[in-house]
Write a protein that holds these residues in place. Sequence first.
Motif, PDB file in Angstrom:
ATOM      1  N   LEU A  57     -59.631 -41.713  -9.868  1.00  0.00           N
ATOM      2  CA  LEU A  57     -59.973 -40.424  -9.278  1.00  0.00           C
ATOM      3  C   LEU A  57     -59.550 -39.290 -10.205  1.00  0.00           C
ATOM      4  CD1 LEU A  57     -58.564 -41.256  -5.756  1.00  0.00           C
ATOM      5  CD2 LEU A  57     -60.973 -40.964  -6.273  1.00  0.00           C
ATOM      6  N   LEU A  58     -60.461 -38.357 -10.432  1.00  0.00           N
ATOM      7  CA  LEU A  58     -60.161 -37.170 -11.208  1.00  0.00           C
ATOM      8  C   LEU A  58     -59.807 -36.049 -10.239  1.00  0.00           C
ATOM      9  CD1 LEU A  58     -60.063 -35.765 -13.969  1.00  0.00           C
ATOM     10  CD2 LEU A  58     -62.493 -35.252 -13.688  1.00  0.00           C
ATOM     11  N   VAL A  59     -58.655 -35.419 -10.456  1.00  0.00           N
ATOM     12  CA  VAL A  59     -58.180 -34.341  -9.591  1.00  0.00           C
ATOM     13  C   VAL A  59     -58.277 -33.034 -10.368  1.00  0.00           C
ATOM     14  CG1 VAL A  59     -56.218 -33.447  -8.282  1.00  0.00           C
ATOM     15  CG2 VAL A  59     -56.573 -35.910  -8.451  1.00  0.00           C
ATOM     16  N   GLY A  60     -58.864 -32.020  -9.743  1.00  0.00           N
ATOM     17  CA  GLY A  60     -58.967 -30.726 -10.408  1.00  0.00           C
ATOM     18  C   GLY A  60     -59.638 -29.687  -9.540  1.00  0.00           C
ATOM     19  N   ARG A  61     -59.899 -28.533 -10.147  1.00  0.00           N
ATOM     20  CA  ARG A  61     -60.479 -27.405  -9.433  1.00  0.00           C
ATOM     21  C   ARG A  61     -62.011 -27.446  -9.413  1.00  0.00           C
ATOM     22  NH1 ARG A  61     -58.446 -23.507 -12.485  1.00  0.00           N
ATOM     23  NH2 ARG A  61     -60.417 -22.976 -13.434  1.00  0.00           N
ATOM     24  N   ARG A  62     -62.631 -28.139 -10.358  1.00  0.00           N
ATOM     25  CA  ARG A  62     -64.092 -28.187 -10.445  1.00  0.00           C
ATOM     26  C   ARG A  62     -64.700 -29.018  -9.325  1.00  0.00           C
ATOM     27  NH1 ARG A  62     -65.355 -28.049 -16.460  1.00  0.00           N
ATOM     28  NH2 ARG A  62     -65.151 -25.813 -16.782  1.00  0.00           N
ATOM     29  N   GLU A  63     -65.883 -28.649  -8.931  1.00  0.00           N
ATOM     30  CA  GLU A  63     -66.601 -29.371  -7.877  1.00  0.00           C
ATOM     31  C   GLU A  63     -66.977 -30.781  -8.315  1.00  0.00           C
ATOM     32  OE1 GLU A  63     -67.086 -28.420  -4.719  1.00  0.00           O
ATOM     33  OE2 GLU A  63     -65.945 -26.608  -5.164  1.00  0.00           O
ATOM     34  N   SER A  64     -67.047 -31.026  -9.615  1.00  0.00           N
ATOM     35  CA  SER A  64     -67.407 -32.353 -10.121  1.00  0.00           C
ATOM     36  C   SER A  64     -66.251 -33.356 -10.022  1.00  0.00           C
ATOM     37  CB  SER A  64     -67.870 -32.253 -11.570  1.00  0.00           C
ATOM     38  OG  SER A  64     -66.831 -31.732 -12.376  1.00  0.00           O
ATOM     39  N   CYS A  65     -65.051 -32.893  -9.696  1.00  0.00           N
ATOM     40  CA  CYS A  65     -63.888 -33.785  -9.563  1.00  0.00           C
ATOM     41  C   CYS A  65     -63.986 -34.607  -8.282  1.00  0.00           C
ATOM     42  CB  CYS A  65     -62.591 -32.978  -9.555  1.00  0.00           C
ATOM     43  SG  CYS A  65     -62.244 -32.168 -11.122  1.00  0.00           S
ATOM     44  N   ASP A  66     -63.325 -35.770  -8.288  1.00  0.00           N
ATOM     45  CA  ASP A  66     -63.295 -36.627  -7.098  1.00  0.00           C
ATOM     46  C   ASP A  66     -62.447 -35.995  -6.000  1.00  0.00           C
ATOM     47  OD1 ASP A  66     -64.826 -38.807  -8.280  1.00  0.00           O
ATOM     48  OD2 ASP A  66     -63.054 -39.113  -9.538  1.00  0.00           O
ATOM     49  N   ILE A  67     -61.326 -35.398  -6.374  1.00  0.00           N
ATOM     50  CA  ILE A  67     -60.477 -34.666  -5.429  1.00  0.00           C
ATOM     51  C   ILE A  67     -60.441 -33.222  -5.903  1.00  0.00           C
ATOM     52  CG2 ILE A  67     -58.148 -34.411  -4.486  1.00  0.00           C
ATOM     53  CD1 ILE A  67     -57.774 -37.413  -4.859  1.00  0.00           C
ATOM     54  N   CYS A  69     -55.573 -33.834 -13.441  1.00  0.00           N
ATOM     55  CA  CYS A  69     -54.947 -35.142 -13.677  1.00  0.00           C
ATOM     56  C   CYS A  69     -55.873 -36.261 -13.227  1.00  0.00           C
ATOM     57  CB  CYS A  69     -53.592 -35.245 -12.978  1.00  0.00           C
ATOM     58  SG  CYS A  69     -53.650 -35.250 -11.185  1.00  0.00           S
ATOM     59  N   GLN A  70     -55.524 -37.459 -13.652  1.00  0.00           N
ATOM     60  CA  GLN A  70     -56.278 -38.661 -13.314  1.00  0.00           C
ATOM     61  C   GLN A  70     -55.368 -39.577 -12.506  1.00  0.00           C
ATOM     62  OE1 GLN A  70     -59.519 -39.278 -14.646  1.00  0.00           O
ATOM     63  NE2 GLN A  70     -59.660 -41.049 -13.319  1.00  0.00           N
ATOM     64  N   LEU A  71     -55.863 -40.053 -11.370  1.00  0.00           N
ATOM     65  CA  LEU A  71     -55.157 -41.062 -10.582  1.00  0.00           C
ATOM     66  C   LEU A  71     -55.891 -42.373 -10.777  1.00  0.00           C
ATOM     67  CD1 LEU A  71     -54.592 -39.107  -7.232  1.00  0.00           C
ATOM     68  CD2 LEU A  71     -53.020 -39.360  -9.142  1.00  0.00           C
ATOM     69  N   SER A  72     -55.160 -43.442 -11.069  1.00  0.00           N
ATOM     70  CA  SER A  72     -55.815 -44.733 -11.272  1.00  0.00           C
ATOM     71  C   SER A  72     -55.002 -45.843 -10.622  1.00  0.00           C
ATOM     72  CB  SER A  72     -56.010 -45.011 -12.769  1.00  0.00           C
ATOM     73  OG  SER A  72     -54.787 -44.970 -13.444  1.00  0.00           O
ATOM     74  N   LEU A  73     -55.734 -46.783 -10.062  1.00  0.00           N
ATOM     75  CA  LEU A  73     -55.137 -47.947  -9.405  1.00  0.00           C
ATOM     76  C   LEU A  73     -55.159 -49.102 -10.386  1.00  0.00           C
ATOM     77  CD1 LEU A  73     -54.036 -49.080  -6.715  1.00  0.00           C
ATOM     78  CD2 LEU A  73     -56.373 -49.720  -6.146  1.00  0.00           C
ATOM     79  N   ASN A  74     -53.981 -49.676 -10.655  1.00  0.00           N
ATOM     80  CA  ASN A  74     -53.870 -50.762 -11.620  1.00  0.00           C
ATOM     81  C   ASN A  74     -52.942 -51.830 -11.053  1.00  0.00           C
ATOM     82  OD1 ASN A  74     -53.812 -52.362 -13.868  1.00  0.00           O
ATOM     83  ND2 ASN A  74     -52.993 -50.807 -15.240  1.00  0.00           N
ATOM     84  N   ASP A  75     -53.464 -53.026 -10.832  1.00  0.00           N
ATOM     85  CA  ASP A  75     -52.688 -54.156 -10.307  1.00  0.00           C
ATOM     86  C   ASP A  75     -51.973 -53.828  -9.003  1.00  0.00           C
ATOM     87  OD1 ASP A  75     -53.472 -55.768 -12.450  1.00  0.00           O
ATOM     88  OD2 ASP A  75     -51.770 -55.111 -13.675  1.00  0.00           O
ATOM     89  N   GLY A  76     -52.621 -53.040  -8.132  1.00  0.00           N
ATOM     90  CA  GLY A  76     -52.069 -52.737  -6.821  1.00  0.00           C
ATOM     91  C   GLY A  76     -51.167 -51.522  -6.764  1.00  0.00           C
ATOM     92  N   TYR A  77     -50.979 -50.833  -7.903  1.00  0.00           N
ATOM     93  CA  TYR A  77     -50.115 -49.651  -7.950  1.00  0.00           C
ATOM     94  C   TYR A  77     -50.901 -48.450  -8.471  1.00  0.00           C
ATOM     95  CZ  TYR A  77     -46.113 -52.679  -7.180  1.00  0.00           C
ATOM     96  OH  TYR A  77     -45.227 -53.573  -6.632  1.00  0.00           O
ATOM     97  N   TRP A  78     -50.606 -47.286  -7.905  1.00  0.00           N
ATOM     98  CA  TRP A  78     -51.232 -46.048  -8.351  1.00  0.00           C
ATOM     99  C   TRP A  78     -50.427 -45.433  -9.486  1.00  0.00           C
ATOM    100  CZ3 TRP A  78     -55.916 -44.219  -7.440  1.00  0.00           C
ATOM    101  CH2 TRP A  78     -56.604 -44.665  -6.332  1.00  0.00           C
ATOM    102  N   TYR A  79     -51.148 -44.869 -10.466  1.00  0.00           N
ATOM    103  CA  TYR A  79     -50.558 -44.152 -11.590  1.00  0.00           C
ATOM    104  C   TYR A  79     -51.178 -42.764 -11.651  1.00  0.00           C
ATOM    105  CZ  TYR A  79     -48.835 -48.624 -13.359  1.00  0.00           C
ATOM    106  OH  TYR A  79     -48.186 -49.811 -13.496  1.00  0.00           O
ATOM    107  N   ALA A  80     -50.392 -41.781 -12.066  1.00  0.00           N
ATOM    108  CA  ALA A  80     -50.890 -40.425 -12.289  1.00  0.00           C
ATOM    109  C   ALA A  80     -50.745 -40.113 -13.770  1.00  0.00           C
ATOM    110  CB  ALA A  80     -50.104 -39.422 -11.464  1.00  0.00           C
ATOM    111  N   ARG A  81     -51.789 -39.512 -14.355  1.00  0.00           N
ATOM    112  CA  ARG A  81     -51.764 -39.135 -15.770  1.00  0.00           C
ATOM    113  C   ARG A  81     -52.265 -37.703 -15.897  1.00  0.00           C
ATOM    114  NH1 ARG A  81     -55.802 -39.344 -19.316  1.00  0.00           N
ATOM    115  NH2 ARG A  81     -56.950 -40.812 -18.049  1.00  0.00           N
ATOM    116  N   ASP A  82     -51.479 -36.849 -16.527  1.00  0.00           N
ATOM    117  CA  ASP A  82     -51.871 -35.460 -16.759  1.00  0.00           C
ATOM    118  C   ASP A  82     -53.056 -35.437 -17.712  1.00  0.00           C
ATOM    119  OD1 ASP A  82     -52.024 -32.730 -17.069  1.00  0.00           O
ATOM    120  OD2 ASP A  82     -49.971 -32.470 -17.732  1.00  0.00           O
ATOM    121  N   ALA A  83     -54.051 -34.612 -17.410  1.00  0.00           N
ATOM    122  CA  ALA A  83     -55.258 -34.526 -18.229  1.00  0.00           C
ATOM    123  C   ALA A  83     -55.207 -33.303 -19.147  1.00  0.00           C
ATOM    124  CB  ALA A  83     -56.489 -34.483 -17.330  1.00  0.00           C
TER     125      ALA A  83
END
Length: 157
Positions: free
Chosen positions: A21-31, A43-57
């Motif tokens: 999931l892409l998080v941001g202010r633009r309408e094209s973002c998922d959140i 930022c980007q939220l990603s699910l990997n092996d059952g755990y969520w990770y957050a990465r600053d974009a």
Amino acid sequence: MFGELLPIGGGDPIPLLKKSLLVGRRESCDIVLRFANVSAHHCQLSLNDGYWYARDAGSRNGIKVNGIRCQEKLLQPGDTLSVAKHDYEVSYSPNELGAIGPPPEDTVNAPQRIFGRSLLEAAGLAKPGLKFADEGKHRYDVFNNDAGQIRDPNKPT
């Protein structure tokens, strides 16, 4: 649904409907977070092996996990994710999402990227690619007794 973000201080929960999931202010973002201090692609939220990770974009105001600014971080259930100055409690069940055993590395690509960044970048204190004034210049080696290590511009040639 893969979990949700619960706004701290009230508000509607934000469902985590996809594994990335892409998080941001633009309408094209998922959140979409319609706040002036949230970057277009924050930022980007990603699910990997059952755990969520957050990465600053590369956002201007960054992200924090449990009050500590970071570039990329594992989100445990109950952690507080701050996007700019907006706080959300992360709610999900790793077991229901396929997690097996103890939680993995703190970042998704930690072993591959550990030597590719400076310590300041890894601690979230410097932006990637930042160059220092003395970088690339010849440094004096205290363990080397050879003459000529110090180049004095005032010394006659």
